[in-house]
Each structure stands twice: as C-alpha cells, then as structure tokens.
Motif scaffolding. Sequence first.
Motif, mmCIF file in Angstrom:
data_model
loop_
_atom_site.group_PDB
_atom_site.id
_atom_site.type_symbol
_atom_site.label_atom_id
_atom_site.label_comp_id
_atom_site.label_asym_id
_atom_site.label_seq_id
_atom_site.Cartn_x
_atom_site.Cartn_y
_atom_site.Cartn_z
ATOM 1 N N LEU A 34 0.750 -1.412 -0.162
ATOM 2 C CA LEU A 34 -0.229 0.103 0.281
ATOM 3 C C LEU A 34 0.703 1.189 -0.313
ATOM 4 N N ASP A 35 2.120 1.233 0.858
ATOM 5 C CA ASP A 35 3.139 2.676 1.015
ATOM 6 C C ASP A 35 4.261 2.118 0.613
ATOM 7 N N ILE A 36 5.487 2.346 0.146
ATOM 8 C CA ILE A 36 7.079 2.408 1.147
ATOM 9 C C ILE A 36 7.555 4.212 1.144
ATOM 10 N N ASP A 37 7.510 3.385 2.571
ATOM 11 C CA ASP A 37 8.500 4.754 3.273
ATOM 12 C C ASP A 37 9.510 5.173 2.662
ATOM 13 N N ALA A 38 9.357 6.501 2.609
ATOM 14 C CA ALA A 38 10.292 7.744 2.147
ATOM 15 C C ALA A 38 11.437 7.350 2.235
ATOM 16 N N ASP A 39 12.358 6.375 3.249
ATOM 17 C CA ASP A 39 13.376 6.660 3.376
ATOM 18 C C ASP A 39 14.081 5.220 3.100
ATOM 19 N N GLY A 40 13.357 4.139 2.613
ATOM 20 C CA GLY A 40 12.934 3.595 2.191
ATOM 21 C C GLY A 40 13.517 1.979 2.861
ATOM 22 N N GLN A 41 13.240 1.790 4.379
ATOM 23 C CA GLN A 41 12.955 1.225 4.866
ATOM 24 C C GLN A 41 12.478 0.371 5.264
ATOM 25 N N GLY A 42 11.245 0.377 4.999
ATOM 26 C CA GLY A 42 9.631 -0.340 5.488
ATOM 27 C C GLY A 42 8.626 0.282 4.353
ATOM 28 N N PHE A 43 8.180 -0.780 4.672
ATOM 29 C CA PHE A 43 6.339 -0.961 3.882
ATOM 30 C C PHE A 43 5.300 -1.047 4.772
ATOM 31 N N ALA A 45 1.901 -3.310 3.778
ATOM 32 C CA ALA A 45 1.013 -4.084 3.182
ATOM 33 C C ALA A 45 -0.225 -4.573 3.803
ATOM 34 N N ARG A 46 -1.508 -5.045 2.286
ATOM 35 C CA ARG A 46 -2.945 -5.743 3.389
ATOM 36 C C ARG A 46 -2.627 -6.801 3.265
ATOM 37 N N LEU A 47 -2.022 -7.730 4.366
ATOM 38 C CA LEU A 47 -2.859 -9.163 4.334
ATOM 39 C C LEU A 47 -3.860 -9.545 3.702
ATOM 40 N N PRO A 48 -4.058 -10.843 3.013
ATOM 41 C CA PRO A 48 -5.249 -11.129 2.927
ATOM 42 C C PRO A 48 -6.316 -11.258 3.506
ATOM 43 N N GLY A 49 -7.477 -11.315 3.482
ATOM 44 C CA GLY A 49 -8.508 -11.570 4.789
ATOM 45 C C GLY A 49 -8.324 -10.403 5.865
ATOM 46 N N ARG A 50 -7.373 -9.593 5.663
ATOM 47 C CA ARG A 50 -7.317 -8.361 6.242
ATOM 48 C C ARG A 50 -7.580 -6.969 6.230
ATOM 49 N N LYS A 51 -8.312 -6.191 6.813
ATOM 50 C CA LYS A 51 -8.249 -4.995 6.672
ATOM 51 C C LYS A 51 -7.474 -3.673 6.965
ATOM 52 N N LYS A 52 -6.955 -4.391 8.224
ATOM 53 C CA LYS A 52 -6.134 -3.828 8.822
ATOM 54 C C LYS A 52 -4.711 -4.518 7.443
ATOM 55 N N PRO A 53 -4.339 -2.962 7.783
ATOM 56 C CA PRO A 53 -2.170 -2.773 7.387
ATOM 57 C C PRO A 53 -1.512 -3.246 8.139
ATOM 58 N N ALA A 54 -0.365 -3.958 7.651
ATOM 59 C CA ALA A 54 1.078 -3.839 8.270
ATOM 60 C C ALA A 54 1.449 -3.394 8.586
ATOM 61 N N HIS A 55 2.435 -3.132 9.139
ATOM 62 C CA HIS A 55 3.859 -2.030 8.450
ATOM 63 C C HIS A 55 5.218 -3.675 9.126
ATOM 64 N N TYR A 56 6.336 -3.622 7.355
ATOM 65 C CA TYR A 56 7.276 -4.772 7.757
ATOM 66 C C TYR A 56 8.247 -3.706 7.172
ATOM 67 N N ALA A 57 9.482 -3.507 8.034
ATOM 68 C CA ALA A 57 10.701 -3.318 8.062
ATOM 69 C C ALA A 57 11.895 -4.222 6.431
ATOM 70 N N MET A 58 11.992 -3.702 5.592
ATOM 71 C CA MET A 58 12.405 -4.131 4.076
ATOM 72 C C MET A 58 13.317 -5.450 4.998
ATOM 73 N N ASP A 59 14.707 -4.829 6.400
ATOM 74 C CA ASP A 59 15.270 -6.525 6.317
ATOM 75 C C ASP A 59 14.163 -7.379 6.831
ATOM 76 N N ASP A 60 13.183 -7.632 7.420
ATOM 77 C CA ASP A 60 12.550 -8.408 7.141
ATOM 78 C C ASP A 60 11.951 -9.245 6.147
ATOM 79 N N VAL A 61 12.099 -8.589 5.014
ATOM 80 C CA VAL A 61 12.222 -9.528 3.592
ATOM 81 C C VAL A 61 13.172 -10.175 2.982
ATOM 82 N N LEU A 62 13.507 -11.518 2.923
ATOM 83 C CA LEU A 62 13.702 -12.813 2.732
ATOM 84 C C LEU A 62 13.434 -12.417 0.771
#
Length: 80
Positions: A34-43, A45-62
Amino acid sequence: MIDRFLKYSLEREKKICAVLMQDGQMKKTNLTVLDIDADGQGFSARLPGRKKPAHYAMDDVLTCAYARGDQGELESLNNE
C-alpha cells in the motif's frame, strides 16, 4: 530485486508472494503493498483476509515473487 517486486505491487495494485522473517521464523504470504516509506526502510501492506494494513521492515523481507496466477511482465508484452 525485492524493491522491484514491492514497487510492482504498489504501482499495479497486485498481490505478490513474499517470504518474511517474523519472530525468528520464515513465513510465506501473499500481500499487496500500500505504501513504501520515504526512507525506503519499510512498507505497509495488506494481507489476505485482513482489513487493517501491517507495517514491515525491509530487513524482514527475504525474497519476493509473483503471486500464483500472475503473469507479471508477460502481461505488458501481450498488450503491445
């Protein structure tokens, strides 16, 4: 490569498949960016079946890939 998939999902509003490291364990999930942080350190996203978006750090994406059934770049080649 991860950045390209995140931007693809954001720009085209398409699901992607991502492998995330959460609580010391790998988790494979589909998500829509849904959105990428301006500093590029996180984003956000909406997961299937969930209405509220979650925030993830780029370091957590493998890794990321096209979600099942998505033709990805082949779509634009067929339309030209």
